[in-house]
Write a protein that holds these residues in place. Sequence first.
Motif, PDB file in Angstrom:
ATOM      1  N   GLU A   3     -55.966 -43.933 118.244  1.00 41.94           N
ATOM      2  CA  GLU A   3     -57.071 -44.689 118.833  1.00 41.94           C
ATOM      3  C   GLU A   3     -57.175 -46.110 118.283  1.00 41.94           C
ATOM      4  OE1 GLU A   3     -60.831 -42.790 119.227  1.00 41.94           O
ATOM      5  OE2 GLU A   3     -59.972 -40.774 119.449  1.00 41.94           O
ATOM      6  N   GLY A   4     -56.307 -46.459 117.347  1.00 40.54           N
ATOM      7  CA  GLY A   4     -56.347 -47.796 116.775  1.00 40.54           C
ATOM      8  C   GLY A   4     -57.545 -48.040 115.886  1.00 40.54           C
ATOM      9  N   LEU A   5     -58.044 -46.996 115.226  1.00 38.43           N
ATOM     10  CA  LEU A   5     -59.193 -47.122 114.332  1.00 38.43           C
ATOM     11  C   LEU A   5     -58.720 -47.536 112.944  1.00 38.43           C
ATOM     12  CD1 LEU A   5     -61.146 -43.909 115.426  1.00 38.43           C
ATOM     13  CD2 LEU A   5     -61.424 -46.261 116.255  1.00 38.43           C
ATOM     14  N   ALA A   6     -59.496 -48.392 112.293  1.00 37.62           N
ATOM     15  CA  ALA A   6     -59.050 -49.008 111.045  1.00 37.62           C
ATOM     16  C   ALA A   6     -59.308 -48.152 109.818  1.00 37.62           C
ATOM     17  CB  ALA A   6     -59.735 -50.367 110.864  1.00 37.62           C
ATOM     18  N   ARG A   7     -60.262 -47.221 109.909  1.00 38.77           N
ATOM     19  CA  ARG A   7     -60.680 -46.511 108.698  1.00 38.77           C
ATOM     20  C   ARG A   7     -61.020 -45.075 109.042  1.00 38.77           C
ATOM     21  NH1 ARG A   7     -65.807 -45.997 106.207  1.00 38.77           N
ATOM     22  NH2 ARG A   7     -66.684 -47.282 107.875  1.00 38.77           N
ATOM     23  N   PHE A   8     -60.767 -44.186 108.074  1.00 38.49           N
ATOM     24  CA  PHE A   8     -61.076 -42.769 108.219  1.00 38.49           C
ATOM     25  C   PHE A   8     -61.890 -42.340 107.002  1.00 38.49           C
ATOM     26  CE2 PHE A   8     -59.049 -38.250 108.175  1.00 38.49           C
ATOM     27  CZ  PHE A   8     -60.236 -37.696 108.610  1.00 38.49           C
ATOM     28  N   ASP A   9     -63.154 -42.041 107.232  1.00 34.58           N
ATOM     29  CA  ASP A   9     -64.056 -41.522 106.204  1.00 34.58           C
ATOM     30  C   ASP A   9     -64.126 -40.018 106.410  1.00 34.58           C
ATOM     31  OD1 ASP A   9     -66.213 -40.564 104.780  1.00 34.58           O
ATOM     32  OD2 ASP A   9     -67.630 -42.085 105.443  1.00 34.58           O
ATOM     33  N   ALA A  10     -63.450 -39.276 105.536  1.00 32.56           N
ATOM     34  CA  ALA A  10     -63.326 -37.824 105.716  1.00 32.56           C
ATOM     35  C   ALA A  10     -64.422 -37.049 105.005  1.00 32.56           C
ATOM     36  CB  ALA A  10     -61.962 -37.361 105.222  1.00 32.56           C
ATOM     37  N   GLY A  11     -65.474 -37.728 104.528  1.00 30.36           N
ATOM     38  CA  GLY A  11     -66.574 -37.026 103.884  1.00 30.36           C
ATOM     39  C   GLY A  11     -66.668 -37.320 102.404  1.00 30.36           C
ATOM     40  N   ALA A  12     -67.766 -36.883 101.806  1.00 30.71           N
ATOM     41  CA  ALA A  12     -68.040 -37.190 100.400  1.00 30.71           C
ATOM     42  C   ALA A  12     -67.160 -36.360  99.470  1.00 30.71           C
ATOM     43  CB  ALA A  12     -69.512 -36.917 100.099  1.00 30.71           C
ATOM     44  N   GLN A  13     -66.969 -36.916  98.270  1.00 31.21           N
ATOM     45  CA  GLN A  13     -66.301 -36.224  97.170  1.00 31.21           C
ATOM     46  C   GLN A  13     -64.841 -35.889  97.507  1.00 31.21           C
ATOM     47  OE1 GLN A  13     -69.139 -33.026  96.741  1.00 31.21           O
ATOM     48  NE2 GLN A  13     -70.546 -34.259  95.540  1.00 31.21           N
ATOM     49  N   GLY A  14     -64.197 -35.144  96.624  1.00 30.80           N
ATOM     50  CA  GLY A  14     -62.844 -34.689  96.891  1.00 30.80           C
ATOM     51  C   GLY A  14     -61.753 -35.554  96.303  1.00 30.80           C
ATOM     52  N   GLU A  15     -61.500 -35.414  95.013  1.00 34.02           N
ATOM     53  CA  GLU A  15     -60.451 -36.202  94.384  1.00 34.02           C
ATOM     54  C   GLU A  15     -59.063 -35.847  94.918  1.00 34.02           C
ATOM     55  OE1 GLU A  15     -61.011 -35.548  90.218  1.00 34.02           O
ATOM     56  OE2 GLU A  15     -62.313 -37.293  90.005  1.00 34.02           O
ATOM     57  N   HIS A  16     -58.930 -34.670  95.535  1.00 30.98           N
ATOM     58  CA  HIS A  16     -57.640 -34.293  96.118  1.00 30.98           C
ATOM     59  C   HIS A  16     -57.265 -35.229  97.266  1.00 30.98           C
ATOM     60  CE1 HIS A  16     -60.882 -32.136  98.187  1.00 30.98           C
ATOM     61  NE2 HIS A  16     -60.153 -32.223  99.275  1.00 30.98           N
ATOM     62  N   LYS A  17     -58.214 -36.010  97.767  1.00 30.44           N
ATOM     63  CA  LYS A  17     -57.898 -36.975  98.825  1.00 30.44           C
ATOM     64  C   LYS A  17     -57.042 -38.122  98.279  1.00 30.44           C
ATOM     65  CE  LYS A  17     -62.292 -36.086 101.141  1.00 30.44           C
ATOM     66  NZ  LYS A  17     -63.685 -36.521 101.160  1.00 30.44           N
ATOM     67  N   LEU A  18     -57.189 -38.446  97.010  1.00 34.02           N
ATOM     68  CA  LEU A  18     -56.470 -39.580  96.433  1.00 34.02           C
ATOM     69  C   LEU A  18     -54.967 -39.453  96.629  1.00 34.02           C
ATOM     70  CD1 LEU A  18     -58.259 -40.240  93.017  1.00 34.02           C
ATOM     71  CD2 LEU A  18     -57.905 -41.917  94.834  1.00 34.02           C
ATOM     72  N   ILE A  19     -54.423 -38.310  96.283  1.00 36.00           N
ATOM     73  CA  ILE A  19     -52.973 -38.160  96.333  1.00 36.00           C
ATOM     74  C   ILE A  19     -52.478 -38.049  97.774  1.00 36.00           C
ATOM     75  CG2 ILE A  19     -52.841 -37.140  94.044  1.00 36.00           C
ATOM     76  CD1 ILE A  19     -52.578 -34.393  95.384  1.00 36.00           C
ATOM     77  N   ARG A  20     -53.409 -37.994  98.738  1.00 44.40           N
ATOM     78  CA  ARG A  20     -53.033 -37.959 100.158  1.00 44.40           C
ATOM     79  C   ARG A  20     -53.323 -39.295 100.835  1.00 44.40           C
ATOM     80  NH1 ARG A  20     -54.459 -33.024  98.376  1.00 44.40           N
ATOM     81  NH2 ARG A  20     -52.861 -31.421  98.789  1.00 44.40           N
ATOM     82  N   GLY A  21     -53.530 -40.326 100.026  1.00 44.33           N
ATOM     83  CA  GLY A  21     -53.621 -41.671 100.576  1.00 44.33           C
ATOM     84  C   GLY A  21     -55.019 -42.191 100.823  1.00 44.33           C
ATOM     85  N   PHE A  22     -56.046 -41.434 100.464  1.00 49.48           N
ATOM     86  CA  PHE A  22     -57.419 -41.899 100.628  1.00 49.48           C
ATOM     87  C   PHE A  22     -57.804 -42.736  99.406  1.00 49.48           C
ATOM     88  CE2 PHE A  22     -57.088 -38.544 103.623  1.00 49.48           C
ATOM     89  CZ  PHE A  22     -58.053 -38.764 104.603  1.00 49.48           C
TER      90      PHE A  22
END
Length: 374
Positions: A308-327
Amino acid sequence: MKIRQLAAIEEVPAEQWDGLLTNDYPFIRHAFLAALEASGSVGVEQGWEPAHLLVVNADNSLQAALPLYRKMHSYGEYVFDFQWAQAWERAGQDYYPKLLAAIPYSPVQGPRLLARCETSRDLLLEYIDNNLLHKQSSGAHLLFNLGEENVSLQAAGWVQRLGCQFHWFNRGYQQFDDFLAACNSRKRKNFRKERQAVEAQGISFHWLSGAQLTTQVWDRFYPFYAATYLKRGQQPYLTPAFFRMLGDSMPDAIRLVFARHGDRDVAGAFFLADGNALYGRYWGCLEEYDRLHFETCFYQGMERCIAEGLARFDAGAQGEHKLIRGFEPVLTQSWHKLQEPLHAAVADFLVREREGVQAYHLEARGYLPYRQAE
């Protein structure tokens, strides 16, 4: 100009409220707030008593608005003040009710204090000051704002609190492999391995939006949403009617995905979107599958942003496991004004907490998978 306080968002016409918005951010739209109230997801019984503020001219034209609730607890906020409440109550004072300017159950950054001019914004803050002066509440809290109000809030004596979330940024990727190419080789292998593990289990994904969001679709989705809470022994915050109402009033903003194994839905995730960002909100599964959460909530959302050409993905609060997946770590903010002497004690605590949050934000960048973190 004068202040009006509403007992329900429906007391102001949707076109007037939405006329204050400067973009299509979904969470502060009249339809979103109305669905929360009309569905029974928010109200006095839930400890979220609507007390929205308006500033109107003599001709009754709307100049400013603030989504506001009189809260009888601190659940569903994601900026935790339980220790403040305990300290105030140990001092023999009532912490509840408190005033909360926020979007219920939604730790998502966005506009909060909607105003056409600085004068109307200041009137809203003066009204809250008067509430505190007469001890009608222990304090006021404004959560997850973007910053347009910061100068006014600071001048009015509010104190800032920082937090940290993890958002994924679309760097102009044309396909998911472009994102992978930006990561180091070890992480690329891990991402592919995670996605292949889901595919090998025979799971496929089906996205729905707009006119596809029928009553039957919401009946399919709600058990997944509810399961996330019931597994923890909690009742879901949102009722089935909320999703149906939102599907009727805001179908343009909704993105829904089901994970399917054979001819059965085994998981579902609910997203909202505007012209700039995708917001991952709710997910659930009734059966456990290896890596299904990461695929449904993260990788599927990344691909949706790219498509969709969206610039940002906010997948919700918390979750350090997101870091290693590029968040990437992103600082968030909230603002608070409390009765004295609690306000002074909290202000001192926040100075020290802020240093720790800023240090954590910098350190977290070291865990990103990119070949050269920006």
